[in-house]
Enzyme design. Sequence first.
Site, PDB file in Angstrom:
ATOM      1  N   GLY A  72     -49.306  71.783  76.032  1.00 53.59           N
ATOM      2  CA  GLY A  72     -48.037  71.260  76.523  1.00 53.59           C
ATOM      3  C   GLY A  72     -47.306  72.405  77.215  1.00 53.59           C
ATOM      4  N   GLN A  88     -54.375  63.131  73.624  1.00 52.74           N
ATOM      5  CA  GLN A  88     -53.103  63.681  73.133  1.00 52.74           C
ATOM      6  C   GLN A  88     -52.126  62.552  72.770  1.00 52.74           C
ATOM      7  OE1 GLN A  88     -54.786  64.726  75.792  1.00 52.74           O
ATOM      8  NE2 GLN A  88     -54.478  66.883  76.223  1.00 52.74           N
ATOM      9  N   ASP A 127     -46.222  69.382  84.013  1.00 51.39           N
ATOM     10  CA  ASP A 127     -46.796  70.726  83.894  1.00 51.39           C
ATOM     11  C   ASP A 127     -46.286  71.628  85.000  1.00 51.39           C
ATOM     12  OD1 ASP A 127     -48.945  68.851  82.510  1.00 51.39           O
ATOM     13  OD2 ASP A 127     -48.919  70.854  81.616  1.00 51.39           O
ATOM     14  N   LYS A 183     -50.411  65.452  83.213  1.00 55.06           N
ATOM     15  CA  LYS A 183     -51.696  65.053  82.622  1.00 55.06           C
ATOM     16  C   LYS A 183     -52.396  63.974  83.437  1.00 55.06           C
ATOM     17  CE  LYS A 183     -53.396  66.355  79.760  1.00 55.06           C
ATOM     18  NZ  LYS A 183     -54.469  67.366  80.013  1.00 55.06           N
TER      19      LYS A 183
HETATM   20  O1  MRU Z   1     -53.552  69.447  78.508  1.00 51.79           O
HETATM   21  P1  MRU Z   1     -52.230  69.414  77.835  1.00 51.79           P
HETATM   22  O2  MRU Z   1     -52.218  68.654  76.565  1.00 51.79           O
HETATM   23  O3  MRU Z   1     -51.626  70.785  77.682  1.00 51.79           O
HETATM   24  O4  MRU Z   1     -51.299  68.621  78.842  1.00 51.79           O
HETATM   25  C1  MRU Z   1     -49.953  68.419  78.524  1.00 51.79           C
HETATM   26  C2  MRU Z   1     -49.235  67.576  79.501  1.00 51.79           C
HETATM   27  O5  MRU Z   1     -49.758  67.194  80.525  1.00 51.79           O
HETATM   28  C3  MRU Z   1     -47.792  67.289  79.223  1.00 51.79           C
HETATM   29  O6  MRU Z   1     -47.434  66.042  79.692  1.00 51.79           O
HETATM   30  C4  MRU Z   1     -46.928  68.346  79.915  1.00 51.79           C
HETATM   31  O7  MRU Z   1     -47.357  69.631  79.584  1.00 51.79           O
HETATM   32  C5  MRU Z   1     -45.498  68.208  79.610  1.00 51.79           C
HETATM   33  S1  MRU Z   1     -45.130  68.654  77.960  1.00 51.79           S
HETATM   34  C6  MRU Z   1     -43.473  68.587  77.726  1.00 51.79           C
END
Ligand code: MRU
Length: 329
Positions: free
Chosen positions: A47, A188, A229, A239
């Site tokens: 995240g 997730q 991200d 994501k």
């Molecule tokens: O691969 P991840 O689990 O790190 O991806 C996380 C995401 O895509 C979240 O939606 C993003 O980081 C926002 S978290 C507040």
Amino acid sequence: MRTIDRDDEKEAVKLIDQTLLPREYKIVECKTLDELIDAIKRLKVRGAPALGAAGAFGVVLACTNEKSKETIKTKVERLKKARPTAVNLSYGVNRTLNAAMHGKNMQEMKEYALEEARRIADEDVAVNKKIGDYGSELLEDGDVVLTHCNAGRLACVDWGTALGVIRTAIEKGKRIEVIACETRPLNQGSRITTWELLQDEIPVTLIADSMSAVVMREGKVDKVIVGADRVVKEGVINKIGTYMHAVIAKSHNIPFYVAAPLSSFDLKRSYKAVEIEERSPDELIFFGAEQIAPLEVKVYNPAFDFTPFELIAAVITEKGVLYPPLLTE
Ligand code: MRU
């Protein structure tokens, strides 16, 4: 505890191992930079905002027993590359490294790094509360909100961005229900978002990613809120699957919101210049230990996608809600 923190006595970074949820709640300790980089690559901590804090605490590890500024700089380059897409990791590393570089000796560099890392972690919680305040005004009593991946307290230091908006709305007395998409291939949504919401007794229904069109057509979704991200000049990287939900929401006239701290903004960059992390084919060929596809099949497994601002009703930040055309200016 917070998603990520530091144990001062052990001089370790402590984090909730998110790969084990919901089966097991386990705290892991990273005492070396290599252990932390491994935890980041395996998504034990994940995240965007949580990665920012991980990067910051990682600089403290890089400064431990190290007196050469050049060596520290080289070490943290590896940390930044552990996961390339979320801009927060570099943001947390760069900010903490700058603070450390003001130190005149090994002891001071580590002290300054630690102060900055703590500041970044505390700021994250405060910023999320502000995002929650602004974002909760967009929700009405009785709303059902669809979300993707996990943009909750486990993706941040605490509270959450997308789920923080929902938490604050509930705190303000609104009745909100959530539809969580499972978020293949690493799930997730089903593993972390549902667990996190159930801990807080927030009503949640789990769906497969491929069901979002049907729930929207059936009128079961009032709003979509996701995290980010990286917010770039033409839109938002988040994501894998986010773009699909945004397209579907647009065609059903359902507002699609992104909740993101300014530390996720990288507005000078085009989405075309951002490295989208490609993950192992094994994530699609296996489900846990079980083989679910031929071993020799060709696999394409990008972890993130890009959603243009045209599909986004607003971006909720700690400074307020940004509506188009503001975003494109
Ligand atoms: O691969 P991840 O689990 O790190 O991806 C996380 C995401 O895509 C979240 O939606 C993003 O980081 C926002 S978290 C507040």
